[in-house]
Write a protein that holds these residues in place. Structure first.
Motif, PDB file in Angstrom:
ATOM      1  N   ALA A 874       2.064   2.654  12.714  1.00  0.00           N
ATOM      2  CA  ALA A 874       2.753   3.767  12.057  1.00  0.00           C
ATOM      3  C   ALA A 874       2.230   3.984  10.642  1.00  0.00           C
ATOM      4  CB  ALA A 874       4.254   3.506  12.050  1.00  0.00           C
ATOM      5  N   SER A 875       1.912   2.907   9.917  1.00  0.00           N
ATOM      6  CA  SER A 875       1.371   3.051   8.563  1.00  0.00           C
ATOM      7  C   SER A 875       0.056   3.806   8.581  1.00  0.00           C
ATOM      8  CB  SER A 875       1.181   1.668   7.931  1.00  0.00           C
ATOM      9  OG  SER A 875       2.421   1.016   7.753  1.00  0.00           O
ATOM     10  N   ASN A 876      -0.799   3.488   9.527  1.00  0.00           N
ATOM     11  CA  ASN A 876      -2.073   4.193   9.633  1.00  0.00           C
ATOM     12  C   ASN A 876      -1.855   5.677   9.923  1.00  0.00           C
ATOM     13  OD1 ASN A 876      -4.907   4.536   9.806  1.00  0.00           O
ATOM     14  ND2 ASN A 876      -4.806   4.337  12.029  1.00  0.00           N
ATOM     15  N   ARG A 889      -3.002  10.284  -2.985  1.00  0.00           N
ATOM     16  CA  ARG A 889      -2.644   9.045  -3.662  1.00  0.00           C
ATOM     17  C   ARG A 889      -1.588   8.263  -2.876  1.00  0.00           C
ATOM     18  NH1 ARG A 889      -6.602   7.618  -7.048  1.00  0.00           N
ATOM     19  NH2 ARG A 889      -7.304   9.435  -8.258  1.00  0.00           N
ATOM     20  N   GLU A 890      -0.631   8.993  -2.314  1.00  0.00           N
ATOM     21  CA  GLU A 890       0.377   8.315  -1.507  1.00  0.00           C
ATOM     22  C   GLU A 890      -0.241   7.681  -0.261  1.00  0.00           C
ATOM     23  OE1 GLU A 890       4.168  10.559  -0.895  1.00  0.00           O
ATOM     24  OE2 GLU A 890       3.043  12.153  -1.928  1.00  0.00           O
ATOM     25  N   ALA A 891      -1.268   8.337   0.277  1.00  0.00           N
ATOM     26  CA  ALA A 891      -1.870   7.870   1.526  1.00  0.00           C
ATOM     27  C   ALA A 891      -2.559   6.520   1.372  1.00  0.00           C
ATOM     28  CB  ALA A 891      -2.873   8.907   2.041  1.00  0.00           C
ATOM     29  N   LEU A 892      -3.100   6.232   0.162  1.00  0.00           N
ATOM     30  CA  LEU A 892      -3.893   5.013  -0.034  1.00  0.00           C
ATOM     31  C   LEU A 892      -3.109   3.752   0.347  1.00  0.00           C
ATOM     32  CD1 LEU A 892      -5.669   5.809  -3.428  1.00  0.00           C
ATOM     33  CD2 LEU A 892      -6.734   5.641  -1.168  1.00  0.00           C
ATOM     34  N   SER A 893      -1.898   3.616  -0.151  1.00  0.00           N
ATOM     35  CA  SER A 893      -1.144   2.381   0.075  1.00  0.00           C
ATOM     36  C   SER A 893      -0.815   2.196   1.556  1.00  0.00           C
ATOM     37  CB  SER A 893       0.140   2.384  -0.748  1.00  0.00           C
ATOM     38  OG  SER A 893       0.989   3.450  -0.359  1.00  0.00           O
ATOM     39  N   TYR A 894      -0.500   3.297   2.269  1.00  0.00           N
ATOM     40  CA  TYR A 894      -0.186   3.178   3.694  1.00  0.00           C
ATOM     41  C   TYR A 894      -1.396   2.700   4.484  1.00  0.00           C
ATOM     42  CZ  TYR A 894       4.263   5.590   2.954  1.00  0.00           C
ATOM     43  OH  TYR A 894       5.526   5.926   2.549  1.00  0.00           O
ATOM     44  N   CYS A 895      -2.572   3.249   4.155  1.00  0.00           N
ATOM     45  CA  CYS A 895      -3.786   2.847   4.877  1.00  0.00           C
ATOM     46  C   CYS A 895      -4.112   1.383   4.609  1.00  0.00           C
ATOM     47  CB  CYS A 895      -4.959   3.736   4.472  1.00  0.00           C
ATOM     48  SG  CYS A 895      -4.768   5.467   4.961  1.00  0.00           S
TER      49      CYS A 895
END
Length: 1020
Positions: A874-876, A889-895
């Motif tokens: 789900a994070s990916n 910027r928000e996407a970086l931490s989830y990936c």
């Protein structure tokens, strides 16, 4: 109100009802009669088909013993007549002349009223329905045709399909049934049930994909439901299928229907939907008032039997072949797939000379590939002759020899699909497995392309029919296809110019020489009369002779006279498979060879019949028998020595089909139901325990742990998980048969587990259509059991397969069903899967905001459940969708969270997806150097896991990153690799798009590529 056809007739037959549309069934006053063994049921059918006419005793013996009645045939026939008479007329005096089954002059007749047979009721019902439809009585026509179709319980004349006397009537009934189904579709259309008509037409096309009447009705139905574009797309699908499979074009009538759809000519379409079935779609022209102004007469003109009128492409030299054909860039392989030449071979010189005459002529003199069909009775040596000849001429085919056992008459009816054979042939000829198209027609076209300008011999053994063979035939004039089959394949003779060679039983001299080769000339010369008796008792069949010779060779001290007397003393009989292949009684030969086995080997022989085939490994055989592997191997060696089983490849064992029938009879005679059930349980556990070696990298784990095996199970000796993929490649046809058998025999839990594992393997290989078929079968089992959660899981997995096949509407329907089934249940894990699958489909169809909402909800539930695998998944998904929505910027931490999770779990394939997502985010942020690092990490993992499907998209994104950094050389390299992979797998990404991008690398601006990167690829 009762139907006229249901009225009862006075007399002895008044209460009898005879069912021929399925297994033969006779009822008296509603009670089912016991008709006895197969031969007696075939006799009853033979008499019923004569409709009361007298059939001579000689004719009956000829028909029931396939032209070679045994000396005791008349006595056996009279006994069966007597027993049938007792069953049909229990109160009739023994010597009375009046009755149903009577003897007249030189034969017998069965006097049962016509209306007592379901075939007559069926044909009359179809005729009445046709008349009612033509007269405009739609509802009456629908009632009649639905009643007629309800009479079918299986295959027409099922107990006599293997007899020549039933072939014509069975074919006529099958054709009438198809006509009735088309008529039913038409009544549905005109009775207002248009959607039901669409479903019925699609089901009919699934079974008869080249039936133009069914296609035309589907076009009408789709148009009348408002799905005009889909109707036109289906016409195009019909055109391609006819062209690729038969080399034909749609009939002018179908073309006229297409034109009517284009111009929205509703009167013509309504007329067409009725005329297709009332007048025959090949003989219909619209009435003058319905023709388009200025249109030509749409009555069909004679169609070409091939695509000879089409432009002929310029032949290419081997060096001009597509990279998809030889992706490695190396030399094209010359496969040598022929099994070993027969160890013993006698006679057949005339047949070999005939085959030599069919060899392709020297270069430039042949105009078409040579196709030879070898036919004959089972055991007559069709495969032996084919292989002997093939080994004689290998030097004439320097580009290779291909071989396939098509299992056309296997015991389970599980014939090899042409698509599977084409997959093997193409990879053997150098086509990368990922470059093989999904559709059978496309694979067939690629095979013809690969074989162009080559000289290759194809041996196609044990073929079922023309439909199975046509996609496998070469188009190159230097090639030869050598076919063996029990069917006569008249259609192949007509359309492919095939030459037929029918093998008769060898003469006595050849039989004697066959025994001499195996037993030595001195032993055979010492007892010439006994040798003659053995050859005669074996009906001159090479198969029976080889078994007799094996028995004699194992007992060199036995006289051949004692062997002949032993054979003569056995009065058993064996019903032989195949219409024209039925022949002599060989059960006696099998029985004394069986009696020579040790008790342990005899038991294993019986139990092997419980396995669905087509092959069985030593470990699976050990599980069936509940024995240690070493002991089982010794028993299998005994069975192979005595020719009771064959070992075509090391460690792979097969039955001859006649021996399987014999083993099946013995299993039911000597093994109790409990013993057979326990053996099946061990066999299913064997496959279940073996596939359980696969971890989450292959498929999602099951809902509950795999149950422990019952005692006696021997899993395959696979030391490492990575050995499972090659094992799947060898066993996947067996696994499909085992899965189907497990479901049919009530082992639903085994069937479910096997379906999930096999689906995971097929998906990993890019074989989504096969995976979808497996899941559909498992879904039927789950629906029978009422397991709503398992149904939801299967609907969700089916949606994933259909999404990969770009059938998005169907996929969404399955996901909705899955969500409905989960409603009110406490199954958070499966709810996460449904949400993620829905997000993937929404993203692929451009609904990114909705996709993000679904995936974010899935992540919240996964975190609440503390499920690390689903949280990483789900994070990916959330990270990727945030980047698509511009929230980089928000996407970086989830990936990054996803990468860490997959790495900790040890799932490299999914870790590669997360690296790809992170690279994409860095690219969009303008951090090109970091993006390149991420993309290369993803590509390394994808190469390690063999994931060429996703590599194309990653390479395209990498090329854009290089361009953004000003490195056009690196961008060109990435695009070149992407182009090669896409040419191998065209369904991944349009090849033309990559070529266009590659051409613009030297002229386009970085800004242009930066903008295009947003729409490179919609990922799942």
């Amino acid at each position: 109100m009762r139907r006229a056809t249901d009225s009862e007739t006075p007399g002895a037959a008044a209460s009898l009802w005879c069912g021929l549309l399925g297994p033969v069934l006779v009822r008296r006053a509603g009670a089912v009669l016991d008709l006895g063994p197969p031969k007696r049921r075939a006799l009853l059918l033979r008499l019923l088909l004569e409709e009361g006419r007298v059939v001579s005793t000689d004719r009956l013996c000829e028909d029931l013993w396939a032209g070679r009645p045994s000396p005791r045939a008349v006595v056996s026939l009279q006994a069966d007549i007597s027993r049938l008479r007792t069953v049909l007329e229990p109160g009739r005096p023994r010597h009375g002349k009046a009755g149903l089954l009577v003897r007249e002059s030189n034969g017998y007749a069965l006097r049962i009223p016509a209306e007592a047979r379901d075939t007559v009721r069926f044909e009359h019902g179809v005729a009445r329905a046709g008349r009612s439809l033509a007269d405009g009585r739609i509802q009456e026509a629908r009632r009649e045709v639905e009643y007629a179709l309800s009479l079918w319980r299986g295959t027409a004349l099922q107990d006599a399909r293997d007899y020549l006397f039933a072939a014509r009537q069975a074919a006529q009934l099958d054709e009438t049934r198809i006509t009735a189904e088309e008529l039913h579709i038409c009544t549905l259309l005109h009775d207002g049930d248009v959607q039901q008509a669409v479903s019925a037409a699609e089901a009919l096309i699934e079974r008869h994909p080249l039936r133009e009447g069914a296609w035309s009705l589907l076009l009408c139905a789709l148009y009348l439901t408002g799905r005009h574009a889909e109707a036109l797309a289906r016409f195009e699908q019909l055109r391609k299928r006819l062209s690729e499979d038969l080399g034909l074009r749609p009939s002018p009538w179908a073309g006229a229907l297409q034109e009517a759809i284009l111009r929205h000519d509703l009167p013509f379409i309504r007329h067409a939907s009725r005329s297709i079935v009332t007048a025959g779609y090949d003989d219909v022209s619209p009435p003058p008032e319905l023709r388009a102004p200025g249109s030509e007469d749409t009555r069909p003109q004679p169609r070409a039997d091939s695509a000879a009128d089409a432009p002929v492409p310029t032949p290419r030299s081997p060096r001009d072949r597509s990279p998809a054909v030889t992706p490695t860039g190396g030399a094209v392989p010359s496969p040598a797939q022929l099994p070993a030449a027969p160890a013993f071979f006698t006679g057949r010189q005339a047949e070999l000379d005939a085959l030599h005459a069919l060899l392709p002529k020297p270069d430039g003199q042949s105009v078409a590939p040579s196709v030879a069909v070898i036919g004959g009775v089972p055991g007559v040596g069709k495969t032996t002759v084919a292989l002997h000849f093939a080994h004689q001429v290998t030097e004439l085919f320097p580009d290779g020899q291909l071989f396939a056992d098509l299992r056309g008459f296997g015991p389970s009816g599980d014939i090899v699909e042409p698509a599977d054979v084409l997959q093997g042939f193409l990879t053997a000829l150098g086509v990368h497995p990922t470059a093989v198209p999904a559709r059978t027609g496309a694979r067939s076209a690629l095979l013809r392309t690969v074989l162009a300008k080559r000289r290759v011999l194809l041996v196609l053994d044990n073929a079922r029919d023309e439909q199975q063979l046509r996609p496998l035939l070469p188009g190159a004039s230097g090639c030869m296809a050598l076919v063996t089959s029990r069917n006569q394949l008249h259609g192949l003779v007509a359309t492919a110019g095939a030459r037929t060679l029918t093998l008769g039983v060898p003469p006595l001299a050849d039989g004697r020489e066959a025994l001499a080769q195996r037993l030595g000339t001195p032993r055979v010369d010492a007892e010439p009369e006994a040798v003659e008796d053995i050859v005669r008792l074996c009906a001159h069949l090479p198969l029976a002779l080889s078994i007799a010779a094996a028995r004699a060779a194992l007992h060199p001290d036995f006289s051949l006279r004692s062997l002949a007397e032993d054979m003569r003393a056995d009065e058993g009989s064996l019903d032989v498979f195949g219409g024209t292949d039925t022949t002599a009684d060989v059960r006696a030969v099998f029985s004394w060879s069986y009696r020579a086995l040790t008790p342990q080997a005899a038991r294993l022989f019986r139990l092997l019949a419980l396995h669905p085939g087509p092959e069985i490994s030593a470990a699976a055989a050990a599980s069936l028998a509940g024995l240690p592997l070493a002991a089982t191997r010794r028993l299998l060696s005994e069975l192979t020595r005595t020719r009771m089983v064959d070992e075509p490849a090391m460690g792979r064992f097969v039955f001859h089909d006649l021996l399987r029938v014999y083993a099946t009879e013995l299993a039911h005679e000597h093994e109790t139901l409990t013993a057979r059930t326990e053996a099946l349980n061990r066999m299913y556990d064997h496959y279940l325990q073996t596939v359980s070696l696969g971890g989450p990298s292959l498929c999602h784990p099951p809902r509950s742990p795999v149950p422990p095996p019952v005692p006696g199970v021997v899993p395959e000796p696979l030391a490492e998980e990575h050995q499972l993929i090659p094992w799947y490649a060898t066993e996947h046809a067996v696994l499909k048969a085992v899965l189907r058998q497990a479901a049919d025999t009530g082992f639903d839990e085994h069937a479910s587990y096997l379906a999930w594992r096999l689906q995971g393997y097929l998906d990993a290989q890019g074989r989504s259509p096969e995976a979808a078929a497996i899941l559909s079968a498992a879904l039927e089992t789950a629906e029978r059991s009422g397991d709503r959660i398992e149904q939801a899981r299967l609907h969700r997995a089916l949606a994933g397969c259909l999404g990969r096949m770009e059938r998005y509407t169907e996929a969404m329907g399955h996901l909705k069903t899955a969500a409905d089934l989960l409603d009110g249940s406490d199954e958070p894990v499966e709810r996460i899967h449904v949400l993620l699958s829905s997000g993937a489909l929404l993203h692929r169809t451009g609904h990114d905001e909705d996709a993000f909402t679904h995936c974010l909800e899935a992540l919240a539930i996964a975190r609440h459940c503390s499920d690390p695998l689903l949280e990483a998944d789900a994070s990916n998904a959330v990270g990727w969708l945030l980047s698509v929505l511009g929230r980089h910027r928000e996407a970086l931490s989830y990936c990054r969270q996803s990468i860490a999770g997959f790495r900790q779990l040890g799932i490299p394939q999914r870790e590669s997806y997360a690296w790809d997502s992170l690279g994409h985010v860095h690219h969009l942020l303008g951090d090109h150097r970091e993006a390149v690092v991420c993309y290369r990490a993803a590509l390394r993992l994808m190469e390690r896991t063999g994931d060429s499907y996703t590599r194309v998209g990653t390479l395209l994104r990498l090329s854009d990153t290089h361009l953004g950094a000003g490195d056009r050389k690196a961008a060109r390299s990435a695009l070149a690799l992407a182009l090669r992979l896409a040419e191998e797998r065209p369904e991944v990404h349009p090849v033309s798009d990559i070529r266009r991008r590659l051409a613009k690398v030297g002229t386009g601006t970085a800004q242009e590529f930066q903008r295009s990167s947003q729409v490179i690829l919609r990922r799942e």
